[in-house]
Scaffold this motif. Structure first.
Motif, PDB file in Angstrom:
ATOM      1  N   GLY A 170       0.789  -1.226   0.000  1.00 15.36           N
ATOM      2  CA  GLY A 170       0.000   0.000   0.000  1.00 15.36           C
ATOM      3  C   GLY A 170       0.823   1.279   0.000  1.00 15.36           C
ATOM      4  N   GLN A 171       2.137   1.168   0.205  1.00 17.92           N
ATOM      5  CA  GLN A 171       2.962   2.374   0.198  1.00 17.92           C
ATOM      6  C   GLN A 171       3.119   2.885  -1.235  1.00 17.92           C
ATOM      7  N   LYS A 172       3.080   4.198  -1.378  1.00 20.26           N
ATOM      8  CA  LYS A 172       3.141   4.837  -2.687  1.00 20.26           C
ATOM      9  C   LYS A 172       4.558   5.306  -2.982  1.00 20.26           C
ATOM     10  N   LEU A 173       4.992   5.093  -4.219  1.00 22.15           N
ATOM     11  CA  LEU A 173       6.299   5.568  -4.664  1.00 22.15           C
ATOM     12  C   LEU A 173       6.233   7.080  -4.848  1.00 22.15           C
ATOM     13  N   ILE A 174       6.983   7.816  -4.039  1.00 13.33           N
ATOM     14  CA  ILE A 174       6.910   9.274  -4.104  1.00 13.33           C
ATOM     15  C   ILE A 174       8.084   9.901  -4.864  1.00 13.33           C
ATOM     16  N   ASP A 175       9.186   9.151  -5.024  1.00 13.16           N
ATOM     17  CA  ASP A 175      10.321   9.709  -5.761  1.00 13.16           C
ATOM     18  C   ASP A 175      11.307   8.601  -6.133  1.00 13.16           C
ATOM     19  N   ILE A 176      12.136   8.898  -7.130  1.00 13.06           N
ATOM     20  CA  ILE A 176      13.239   8.022  -7.528  1.00 13.06           C
ATOM     21  C   ILE A 176      14.468   8.899  -7.668  1.00 13.06           C
ATOM     22  N   ASP A 177      15.561   8.465  -7.052  1.00 13.73           N
ATOM     23  CA  ASP A 177      16.828   9.180  -7.207  1.00 13.73           C
ATOM     24  C   ASP A 177      17.309   8.915  -8.628  1.00 13.73           C
ATOM     25  N   THR A 178      17.311   9.935  -9.467  1.00  8.37           N
ATOM     26  CA  THR A 178      17.676   9.775 -10.873  1.00  8.37           C
ATOM     27  C   THR A 178      19.150  10.099 -11.139  1.00  8.37           C
ATOM     28  N   GLU A 179      19.912  10.375 -10.108  1.00  5.25           N
ATOM     29  CA  GLU A 179      21.340  10.682 -10.248  1.00  5.25           C
ATOM     30  C   GLU A 179      22.091   9.441 -10.717  1.00  5.25           C
ATOM     31  N   LYS A 180      22.771   9.533 -11.850  1.00  4.68           N
ATOM     32  CA  LYS A 180      23.470   8.382 -12.434  1.00  4.68           C
ATOM     33  C   LYS A 180      24.640   7.892 -11.596  1.00  4.68           C
ATOM     34  N   ARG A 181      25.285   8.773 -10.886  1.00  3.71           N
ATOM     35  CA  ARG A 181      26.498   8.400 -10.156  1.00  3.71           C
ATOM     36  C   ARG A 181      26.243   7.600  -8.886  1.00  3.71           C
ATOM     37  N   SER A 182      25.009   7.492  -8.472  1.00  2.00           N
ATOM     38  CA  SER A 182      24.714   6.747  -7.251  1.00  2.00           C
ATOM     39  C   SER A 182      23.870   5.520  -7.591  1.00  2.00           C
ATOM     40  N   PHE A 183      23.707   4.639  -6.620  1.00  2.00           N
ATOM     41  CA  PHE A 183      22.842   3.483  -6.833  1.00  2.00           C
ATOM     42  C   PHE A 183      21.406   3.964  -6.997  1.00  2.00           C
ATOM     43  N   LEU A 184      20.596   3.137  -7.606  1.00  2.00           N
ATOM     44  CA  LEU A 184      19.189   3.461  -7.807  1.00  2.00           C
ATOM     45  C   LEU A 184      18.473   3.405  -6.461  1.00  2.00           C
ATOM     46  N   ARG A 185      17.689   4.428  -6.173  1.00  2.00           N
ATOM     47  CA  ARG A 185      16.957   4.469  -4.907  1.00  2.00           C
ATOM     48  C   ARG A 185      15.515   4.869  -5.171  1.00  2.00           C
ATOM     49  N   LEU A 186      14.582   4.016  -4.749  1.00  2.00           N
ATOM     50  CA  LEU A 186      13.154   4.286  -4.856  1.00  2.00           C
ATOM     51  C   LEU A 186      12.657   4.681  -3.472  1.00  2.00           C
TER      52      LEU A 186
END
Length: 127
Positions: free
Chosen positions: A8-24
């Motif tokens: 039920g948790q909603k995705l509010i953002d994604i770290d789109t910075e290429k130099r770091s790992f992907l973070r949802l």
């Protein structure tokens, strides 16, 4: 493995910075991804990590964000024998994570309630 806290948790953002790992980033949790991933429907792969690496002019983390932002988690399944985590999102979308290292961790699912679930080197899951 118990994942119901995340349902039920909603995705509010994604770290789109290429130099770091992907973070949802979800309402009350976040997922850090340091392994191969893909977003798919039941019929096809919509975007994958290799698309972002090999065809950055067509695919990016921003492309991923546009598709899944504001979607809620419906269910999470971990396939132990495949070292595969599947997060089902609203509208029939599936975010798959493939642990692919014997040396590094693959992903961490962190809840604001203190729950941390992650894959250790070699793919074993821990919490």
């Amino acid at each position: 493995m118990e994942f119901s806290y995340f349902y039920g948790q909603k995705l509010i953002d994604i770290d789109t910075e290429k130099r770091s790992f992907l973070r949802l980033i979800f309402n009350n949790s976040q997922l850090s991804v340091e392994c191969p991933w893909r977003l798919r429907s039941k019929k096809e792969i919509l975007i994958g990590e290799s698309d972002c690496i090999s065809a950055p002019d067509k695919f990016s983390r921003l492309s991923l964000k546009k598709i899944i932002k504001d979607k809620k988690i419906v269910e999470i399944t971990y396939y132990e024998h495949l070292f595969l985590l599947t997060i089902e999102l609203e509208n029939g979308l599936y975010f798959d994570l493939f642990h692919s290292s014997s040396y590094f961790e693959g992903w961490v699912l962190h809840g604001d309630n203190g729950v941390d679930i992650f894959t250790m080197p070699g793919g074993e899951i821990s919490d």
